[in-house]
Write a protein that holds these residues in place. Structure first.
Motif, PDB file in Angstrom:
ATOM      1  N   UNK A   1       3.527  16.926 -10.108  1.00  0.00           N
ATOM      2  CA  UNK A   1       4.226  18.254  -9.866  1.00  0.00           C
ATOM      3  C   UNK A   1       5.509  18.546  -9.533  1.00  0.00           C
ATOM      4  N   UNK A   2       5.633  20.099  -9.444  1.00  0.00           N
ATOM      5  CA  UNK A   2       6.853  19.889  -9.329  1.00  0.00           C
ATOM      6  C   UNK A   2       8.318  19.620  -9.669  1.00  0.00           C
ATOM      7  N   UNK A   3       9.504  20.219  -9.028  1.00  0.00           N
ATOM      8  CA  UNK A   3      10.529  19.907  -9.584  1.00  0.00           C
ATOM      9  C   UNK A   3      11.060  18.819  -9.109  1.00  0.00           C
ATOM     10  N   UNK A   4      10.697  17.454  -8.913  1.00  0.00           N
ATOM     11  CA  UNK A   4      11.661  16.345  -7.874  1.00  0.00           C
ATOM     12  C   UNK A   4      12.213  15.967  -9.210  1.00  0.00           C
ATOM     13  N   UNK A   5      13.526  15.525  -8.539  1.00  0.00           N
ATOM     14  CA  UNK A   5      14.455  14.597  -9.650  1.00  0.00           C
ATOM     15  C   UNK A   5      13.359  13.510 -10.861  1.00  0.00           C
ATOM     16  N   UNK A   6      14.143  13.180 -11.639  1.00  0.00           N
ATOM     17  CA  UNK A   6      13.516  12.008 -12.571  1.00  0.00           C
ATOM     18  C   UNK A   6      13.338  11.023 -11.994  1.00  0.00           C
ATOM     19  N   UNK A   7      12.840   9.950 -12.498  1.00  0.00           N
ATOM     20  CA  UNK A   7      12.736   8.982 -11.846  1.00  0.00           C
ATOM     21  C   UNK A   7      13.496   7.678 -11.765  1.00  0.00           C
ATOM     22  N   UNK A   8      14.454   7.968 -12.874  1.00  0.00           N
ATOM     23  CA  UNK A   8      15.865   6.979 -12.565  1.00  0.00           C
ATOM     24  C   UNK A   8      16.886   7.861 -11.692  1.00  0.00           C
ATOM     25  N   UNK A   9      17.090   8.742 -11.346  1.00  0.00           N
ATOM     26  CA  UNK A   9      17.749   9.624 -10.193  1.00  0.00           C
ATOM     27  C   UNK A   9      17.212   8.316  -8.755  1.00  0.00           C
ATOM     28  N   UNK A  10      15.950   8.444  -8.476  1.00  0.00           N
ATOM     29  CA  UNK A  10      15.225   8.546  -6.946  1.00  0.00           C
ATOM     30  C   UNK A  10      15.596   6.679  -6.987  1.00  0.00           C
ATOM     31  N   UNK A  11      15.818   5.936  -8.058  1.00  0.00           N
ATOM     32  CA  UNK A  11      15.550   4.542  -7.725  1.00  0.00           C
ATOM     33  C   UNK A  11      16.990   3.188  -8.669  1.00  0.00           C
ATOM     34  N   UNK A  12      17.269   4.394 -10.334  1.00  0.00           N
ATOM     35  CA  UNK A  12      18.064   3.782 -10.819  1.00  0.00           C
ATOM     36  C   UNK A  12      17.504   3.493 -11.888  1.00  0.00           C
ATOM     37  N   UNK A  13      17.952   2.317 -13.541  1.00  0.00           N
ATOM     38  CA  UNK A  13      17.893   2.010 -14.164  1.00  0.00           C
ATOM     39  C   UNK A  13      18.152   0.898 -14.748  1.00  0.00           C
ATOM     40  N   UNK A  14      17.405   0.092 -15.168  1.00  0.00           N
ATOM     41  CA  UNK A  14      18.418  -1.365 -15.965  1.00  0.00           C
ATOM     42  C   UNK A  14      18.641  -0.780 -17.717  1.00  0.00           C
ATOM     43  N   UNK A  15      19.269  -1.723 -17.911  1.00  0.00           N
ATOM     44  CA  UNK A  15      19.602  -0.894 -18.787  1.00  0.00           C
ATOM     45  C   UNK A  15      19.592  -2.218 -20.119  1.00  0.00           C
ATOM     46  N   UNK A  16      18.679  -1.860 -20.908  1.00  0.00           N
ATOM     47  CA  UNK A  16      18.496  -2.788 -22.374  1.00  0.00           C
ATOM     48  C   UNK A  16      19.167  -3.228 -23.123  1.00  0.00           C
TER      49      UNK A  16
ATOM     50  N   UNK B   1       1.320  -0.850   0.259  1.00  0.00           N
ATOM     51  CA  UNK B   1       0.212  -0.252   0.213  1.00  0.00           C
ATOM     52  C   UNK B   1       1.000   1.489  -0.125  1.00  0.00           C
ATOM     53  N   UNK B   2       1.859   1.165  -0.036  1.00  0.00           N
ATOM     54  CA  UNK B   2       2.626   2.278   0.380  1.00  0.00           C
ATOM     55  C   UNK B   2       3.933   2.653  -1.105  1.00  0.00           C
ATOM     56  N   UNK B   3       4.325   3.652  -1.668  1.00  0.00           N
ATOM     57  CA  UNK B   3       4.996   3.957  -2.754  1.00  0.00           C
ATOM     58  C   UNK B   3       5.798   4.888  -2.556  1.00  0.00           C
ATOM     59  N   UNK B   4       6.824   4.439  -1.203  1.00  0.00           N
ATOM     60  CA  UNK B   4       8.155   4.988  -0.888  1.00  0.00           C
ATOM     61  C   UNK B   4       8.849   5.914  -1.950  1.00  0.00           C
ATOM     62  N   UNK B   5       8.741   5.403  -4.041  1.00  0.00           N
ATOM     63  CA  UNK B   5       9.719   6.864  -4.298  1.00  0.00           C
ATOM     64  C   UNK B   5       8.096   7.598  -5.104  1.00  0.00           C
ATOM     65  N   UNK B   6       7.257   7.738  -5.251  1.00  0.00           N
ATOM     66  CA  UNK B   6       6.365   9.204  -5.324  1.00  0.00           C
ATOM     67  C   UNK B   6       5.514   8.210  -6.621  1.00  0.00           C
ATOM     68  N   UNK B   7       4.470   8.641  -7.091  1.00  0.00           N
ATOM     69  CA  UNK B   7       3.872   8.064  -7.778  1.00  0.00           C
ATOM     70  C   UNK B   7       4.078   8.944  -9.638  1.00  0.00           C
ATOM     71  N   UNK B   8       3.936   8.584 -10.358  1.00  0.00           N
ATOM     72  CA  UNK B   8       4.180   9.277 -11.551  1.00  0.00           C
ATOM     73  C   UNK B   8       3.350   9.115 -12.915  1.00  0.00           C
ATOM     74  N   UNK B   9       3.187   9.800 -13.353  1.00  0.00           N
ATOM     75  CA  UNK B   9       2.443   9.909 -15.059  1.00  0.00           C
ATOM     76  C   UNK B   9       2.701   9.787 -15.377  1.00  0.00           C
ATOM     77  N   UNK B  10       2.265   9.267 -16.427  1.00  0.00           N
ATOM     78  CA  UNK B  10       2.595   9.032 -18.113  1.00  0.00           C
ATOM     79  C   UNK B  10       2.774  10.304 -18.833  1.00  0.00           C
ATOM     80  N   UNK B  11       3.250  10.999 -19.798  1.00  0.00           N
ATOM     81  CA  UNK B  11       3.880  11.848 -20.281  1.00  0.00           C
ATOM     82  C   UNK B  11       3.682  11.274 -21.815  1.00  0.00           C
TER      83      UNK B  11
END
Length: 254
Positions: free
Chosen positions: A143-158, A105-115
């Motif tokens: 909204x606001x000036x939060x860091x990009x999602x990859x800054x928050x959690x990292x990202x997988x290579x493809x 039930x918790x979103x520790x890194x926030x909620x992100x909408x698709x653009x």
């Protein structure tokens, strides 16, 4: 029919597979859990908290109270704001949000909408199961000036070109689960353009889950039959050159 391979040999092969995955992940700079903590191949269990699970999250309709229906993961991009999922998960992108690392039930890194959403032309034209892959850009839902999602959690290579018989780890959220599940097993080709994995309990909601090989996204749950009608057997479109080009365009790495 019982396996004719001695159990000791199968255990040694499984250990070599896990060691190879760890070595590949080290080369890619990705995180994988210690091999001694992994369940046996073909076993589905709750994914422990950590860097891998934090980069995966469910997709919700509107918000956290809208129910989650698919899974996505953060992938590396120039703008550090791209997620990967199945194309069939994004029929209503403007009403879809992503919650990386969601648990209980918790979103520790926030909620992100698709653009924005990028899919292959053959998906848009005719729902081609071999193109059931999508990349989307996201921003904080608040909204606001939060860091990009990859800054928050990292990202997988493809990475495309997963060889036949390679092992993959699927991480995803069934609709009925409030924590991610994880299963590692050997993959097989169902067809030249579709890959199959036997992992129990990956029911509705796991569409879009990343298939991780060496810490890189080498597929997403989807494709044939929308990912499969049997929760114990799942599918992914093979990530060939076309899929890698789509990723590079979406990620600004073309």
């Amino acid at each position: 029919m019982p396996s004719r391979t001695p159990r000791r040999t199968r255990v040694r092969r499984a250990a070599r597979t896990l060691a190879a995955l760890a070595a590949m992940a080290a080369l890619l700079g990705a995180h994988v859990p210690d091999a001694s903590a992994l369940p046996p191949p073909g076993t589905t269990a709750t994914a422990p908290p950590g860097a891998t699970a934090d980069r995966v999250g469910p997709l919700f309709a509107g918000g956290l109270d809208g129910g989650h229906f698919c899974t996505a993961s953060v992938v590396r991009s120039a703008g550090r704001n791209v997620i990967a999922t199945a194309a069939h998960c994004l029929a209503d992108p403007l009403n879809t949000v992503f919650a990386p690392g969601y648990r209980d039930g918790r979103a520790p890194y926030g909620v992100w909408r698709l653009t924005g959403v990028r899919t292959a032309p053959s998906w848009a034209e005719r729902g081609d199961p071999d193109a059931d892959l999508a990349f989307a850009t996201v921003v904080p839902a608040s909204g606001g000036a939060a860091l990009p999602v990859e800054e928050a959690v990292g990202g997988f290579p493809v990475a495309g070109g997963l060889p036949a018989g390679a092992a993959a780890t699927v991480v995803g959220y069934p609709r009925t689960s409030e924590a991610p599940l994880r299963c590692t097993n050997t993959t097989v080709l169902h067809a030249p353009t579709q890959r199959r994995i036997a992992c129990p309990g990956l029911s509705g909601g796991t569409s879009g889950s990343p298939w991780l090989a060496g810490g890189a996204v080498a597929g997403v749950l989807g494709g044939y039959e929308g990912g499969g009608t049997d929760p114990d057997v799942s599918y992914s479109a093979v990530m060939g050159d076309r899929a890698v080009r789509l990723y590079r365009e979406a990620a600004g790495r073309a």
